[in-house]
Scaffold this motif. Structure first.
Motif, PDB file in Angstrom:
ATOM      1  N   MET A 155       0.839  -1.202   0.000  1.00 23.76           N
ATOM      2  CA  MET A 155       0.000   0.000   0.000  1.00 23.76           C
ATOM      3  C   MET A 155       0.874   1.253   0.000  1.00 23.76           C
ATOM      4  SD  MET A 155      -2.612  -1.439   2.907  1.00 23.76           S
ATOM      5  CE  MET A 155      -3.317   0.158   3.298  1.00 23.76           C
ATOM      6  N   PRO A 156       0.466   2.317  -0.714  1.00 22.87           N
ATOM      7  CA  PRO A 156       1.308   3.520  -0.845  1.00 22.87           C
ATOM      8  C   PRO A 156       1.798   4.090   0.476  1.00 22.87           C
ATOM      9  CG  PRO A 156      -0.546   3.652  -2.350  1.00 22.87           C
ATOM     10  CD  PRO A 156      -0.785   2.431  -1.497  1.00 22.87           C
ATOM     11  N   GLU A 157       0.953   4.100   1.502  1.00 23.07           N
ATOM     12  CA  GLU A 157       1.350   4.729   2.761  1.00 23.07           C
ATOM     13  C   GLU A 157       2.406   3.952   3.534  1.00 23.07           C
ATOM     14  OE1 GLU A 157      -2.987   3.292   3.377  1.00 23.07           O
ATOM     15  OE2 GLU A 157      -1.676   3.879   1.717  1.00 23.07           O
ATOM     16  N   TYR A 158       2.723   2.726   3.105  1.00 21.28           N
ATOM     17  CA  TYR A 158       3.733   1.914   3.799  1.00 21.28           C
ATOM     18  C   TYR A 158       4.956   1.642   2.930  1.00 21.28           C
ATOM     19  CZ  TYR A 158       0.122   1.258   7.287  1.00 21.28           C
ATOM     20  OH  TYR A 158      -0.827   1.479   8.259  1.00 21.28           O
ATOM     21  N   ARG A 159       5.166   2.427   1.893  1.00 19.06           N
ATOM     22  CA  ARG A 159       6.318   2.222   1.016  1.00 19.06           C
ATOM     23  C   ARG A 159       7.534   2.988   1.529  1.00 19.06           C
ATOM     24  NH1 ARG A 159       2.933   3.002  -4.548  1.00 19.06           N
ATOM     25  NH2 ARG A 159       1.621   1.143  -4.296  1.00 19.06           N
ATOM     26  N   ASP A 160       8.095   2.473   2.624  1.00 12.29           N
ATOM     27  CA  ASP A 160       9.271   3.095   3.221  1.00 12.29           C
ATOM     28  C   ASP A 160      10.471   2.157   3.180  1.00 12.29           C
ATOM     29  OD1 ASP A 160       8.477   1.189   5.012  1.00 12.29           O
ATOM     30  OD2 ASP A 160       8.049   2.572   6.650  1.00 12.29           O
ATOM     31  N   PHE A 161      10.381   1.075   2.374  1.00 17.06           N
ATOM     32  CA  PHE A 161      11.429   0.063   2.223  1.00 17.06           C
ATOM     33  C   PHE A 161      11.559  -0.837   3.450  1.00 17.06           C
ATOM     34  CE2 PHE A 161      13.109   3.476  -0.621  1.00 17.06           C
ATOM     35  CZ  PHE A 161      12.908   2.804  -1.818  1.00 17.06           C
ATOM     36  N   LYS A 162      10.823  -0.537   4.534  1.00 13.64           N
ATOM     37  CA  LYS A 162      10.967  -1.313   5.759  1.00 13.64           C
ATOM     38  C   LYS A 162      10.468  -2.738   5.578  1.00 13.64           C
ATOM     39  CE  LYS A 162      12.204  -1.027  10.127  1.00 13.64           C
ATOM     40  NZ  LYS A 162      13.575  -0.697  10.536  1.00 13.64           N
ATOM     41  N   ILE A 163       9.269  -2.890   5.018  1.00 11.91           N
ATOM     42  CA  ILE A 163       8.719  -4.228   4.819  1.00 11.91           C
ATOM     43  C   ILE A 163       9.552  -4.988   3.783  1.00 11.91           C
ATOM     44  CG2 ILE A 163       7.049  -3.389   3.105  1.00 11.91           C
ATOM     45  CD1 ILE A 163       6.530  -6.317   5.556  1.00 11.91           C
ATOM     46  N   GLY A 164      10.082  -4.276   2.787  1.00  9.04           N
ATOM     47  CA  GLY A 164      10.928  -4.918   1.785  1.00  9.04           C
ATOM     48  C   GLY A 164      12.206  -5.469   2.397  1.00  9.04           C
ATOM     49  N   LYS A 165      12.827  -4.697   3.278  1.00  8.08           N
ATOM     50  CA  LYS A 165      14.046  -5.157   3.941  1.00  8.08           C
ATOM     51  C   LYS A 165      13.751  -6.364   4.820  1.00  8.08           C
ATOM     52  CE  LYS A 165      16.380  -0.668   3.896  1.00  8.08           C
ATOM     53  NZ  LYS A 165      16.851   0.482   4.697  1.00  8.08           N
ATOM     54  N   TYR A 166      12.597  -6.322   5.494  1.00  6.23           N
ATOM     55  CA  TYR A 166      12.213  -7.476   6.313  1.00  6.23           C
ATOM     56  C   TYR A 166      12.046  -8.709   5.437  1.00  6.23           C
ATOM     57  CZ  TYR A 166       9.174 -10.735   8.758  1.00  6.23           C
ATOM     58  OH  TYR A 166       8.632 -11.881   9.287  1.00  6.23           O
ATOM     59  N   LEU A 167      11.393  -8.539   4.301  1.00  3.46           N
ATOM     60  CA  LEU A 167      11.132  -9.669   3.410  1.00  3.46           C
ATOM     61  C   LEU A 167      12.426 -10.248   2.836  1.00  3.46           C
ATOM     62  CD1 LEU A 167       9.340 -11.476   1.617  1.00  3.46           C
ATOM     63  CD2 LEU A 167       9.164  -9.551   0.015  1.00  3.46           C
ATOM     64  N   TYR A 168      13.253  -9.399   2.237  1.00  2.00           N
ATOM     65  CA  TYR A 168      14.417  -9.895   1.507  1.00  2.00           C
ATOM     66  C   TYR A 168      15.613 -10.237   2.397  1.00  2.00           C
ATOM     67  CZ  TYR A 168      11.798  -8.831  -2.663  1.00  2.00           C
ATOM     68  OH  TYR A 168      10.825  -8.824  -3.640  1.00  2.00           O
ATOM     69  N   GLN A 169      15.509  -9.924   3.689  1.00  2.00           N
ATOM     70  CA  GLN A 169      16.539 -10.358   4.636  1.00  2.00           C
ATOM     71  C   GLN A 169      16.044 -11.497   5.519  1.00  2.00           C
ATOM     72  OE1 GLN A 169      17.789  -6.831   6.764  1.00  2.00           O
ATOM     73  NE2 GLN A 169      18.509  -5.818   4.912  1.00  2.00           N
ATOM     74  N   ASN A 170      14.884 -12.053   5.152  1.00  2.00           N
ATOM     75  CA  ASN A 170      14.267 -13.124   5.931  1.00  2.00           C
ATOM     76  C   ASN A 170      14.804 -14.477   5.458  1.00  2.00           C
ATOM     77  OD1 ASN A 170      12.543 -14.939   7.232  1.00  2.00           O
ATOM     78  ND2 ASN A 170      10.798 -13.545   7.124  1.00  2.00           N
ATOM     79  N   HIS A 171      15.985 -14.850   5.928  1.00  2.00           N
ATOM     80  CA  HIS A 171      16.642 -16.073   5.465  1.00  2.00           C
ATOM     81  C   HIS A 171      15.855 -17.321   5.845  1.00  2.00           C
ATOM     82  CE1 HIS A 171      20.046 -13.709   4.159  1.00  2.00           C
ATOM     83  NE2 HIS A 171      20.149 -13.161   5.352  1.00  2.00           N
ATOM     84  N   ASP A 172      15.166 -17.282   6.978  1.00  2.41           N
ATOM     85  CA  ASP A 172      14.360 -18.434   7.383  1.00  2.41           C
ATOM     86  C   ASP A 172      13.235 -18.696   6.379  1.00  2.41           C
ATOM     87  OD1 ASP A 172      15.906 -18.783   9.622  1.00  2.41           O
ATOM     88  OD2 ASP A 172      14.564 -17.669  10.951  1.00  2.41           O
ATOM     89  N   PHE A 173      12.645 -17.628   5.874  1.00  2.52           N
ATOM     90  CA  PHE A 173      11.566 -17.766   4.895  1.00  2.52           C
ATOM     91  C   PHE A 173      12.079 -18.426   3.619  1.00  2.52           C
ATOM     92  CE2 PHE A 173       9.821 -15.759   1.020  1.00  2.52           C
ATOM     93  CZ  PHE A 173       8.546 -16.297   1.044  1.00  2.52           C
ATOM     94  N   PHE A 174      13.207 -17.971   3.115  1.00  4.60           N
ATOM     95  CA  PHE A 174      13.747 -18.521   1.871  1.00  4.60           C
ATOM     96  C   PHE A 174      14.222 -19.964   2.059  1.00  4.60           C
ATOM     97  CE2 PHE A 174      14.472 -13.866   1.125  1.00  4.60           C
ATOM     98  CZ  PHE A 174      13.521 -13.748   0.126  1.00  4.60           C
TER      99      PHE A 174
END
Length: 207
Positions: free
Chosen positions: A150-169
């Motif tokens: 969503m536009p109001e949450y585009r601060d790269f924070k959720i992206g960093k959480y996602l792409y640094q989530n080694h357990d998920f991958f």
């Protein structure tokens, strides 16, 4: 200019900055700009001897600093919730943001969901703020069909959480990622997330 003292122009400028901050869709941009405008307004209040104006805006500055610090330091507030491709909420979310999704991901449509074994809602605390869908092949390469927030949450924070989530991958045996982008905003985001551009529209990164 126009017989208006310079100090008043200072106040007008502060008002404009605060007004513009309230038009920001991104919460982070709103708080940064609002903090800047409030700081100018506080200085203006001290200059003209209006302590109520100065102190109120100084309080707003510190309030913005407090919430910005929380935004930049908290990561535990984010979660990935796996759902099926026929999830009613997932489909509702995609339909609701369809015009913007189409602009950023022109190759994605509703039929792509049926081809996406991996579908996730991205949550901030308990609030769904984005969707992440894709397909993993036998070599462990995940082709990302949609990574939309969503536009109001585009601060790269959720992206960093996602792409640094080694357990998920690791859980999904993902070895590398690929994405297609023909949108400048999305390409900038991919670059920030550690992707490298391999062709004009194709981006990739190892895990």
């Amino acid at each position: 200019m126009l017989g208006i003292p310079a100090v008043e122009w200072f106040g007008y400028f502060a008002s404009i900055v605060v007004a513009i901050s309230l038009t920001m869709s991104s919460i982070v941009k709103l708080r940064w700009l609002n903090m800047f405008g409030a700081a100018i307004f506080s200085a203006y209040g001290f200059i003209i001897g209006a302590l109520p104006v100065a102190l109120l805006n100084l309080f707003i500055v510190f309030a913005n600093i407090y919430y910005l610090r929380r935004i930049y330091t908290q990561t535990s507030q984010y979660r990935l919730l796996e759902v099926t491709s026929d999830s009613h909420y997932l489909n509702f979310f995609v339909e609701h943001y369809q015009p913007e999704i189409k602009a950023i991901f022109p190759h994605f449509d509703k039929s792509s969901l049926a081809q996406s074994p991996l579908c996730f809602l991205m949550l901030k605390e308990a609030l769904p703020i984005g969707v992440f869908v894709g397909h993993v092949d036998e070599q462990g390469q995940m082709e990302i069909y949609l990574d939309f927030v969503m536009p109001e949450y585009r601060d790269f924070k959720i992206g960093k959480y996602l792409y640094q989530n080694h357990d998920f991958f690791a859980e999904h045996q993902i070895q590398s990622l690929s994405a297609v982008s023909s949108d400048a905003r999305h390409s900038k985001y991919l670059s920030q997330m550690g992707f490298s551009q391999s062709t004009d529209n194709t981006w990739s990164r190892p895990i």
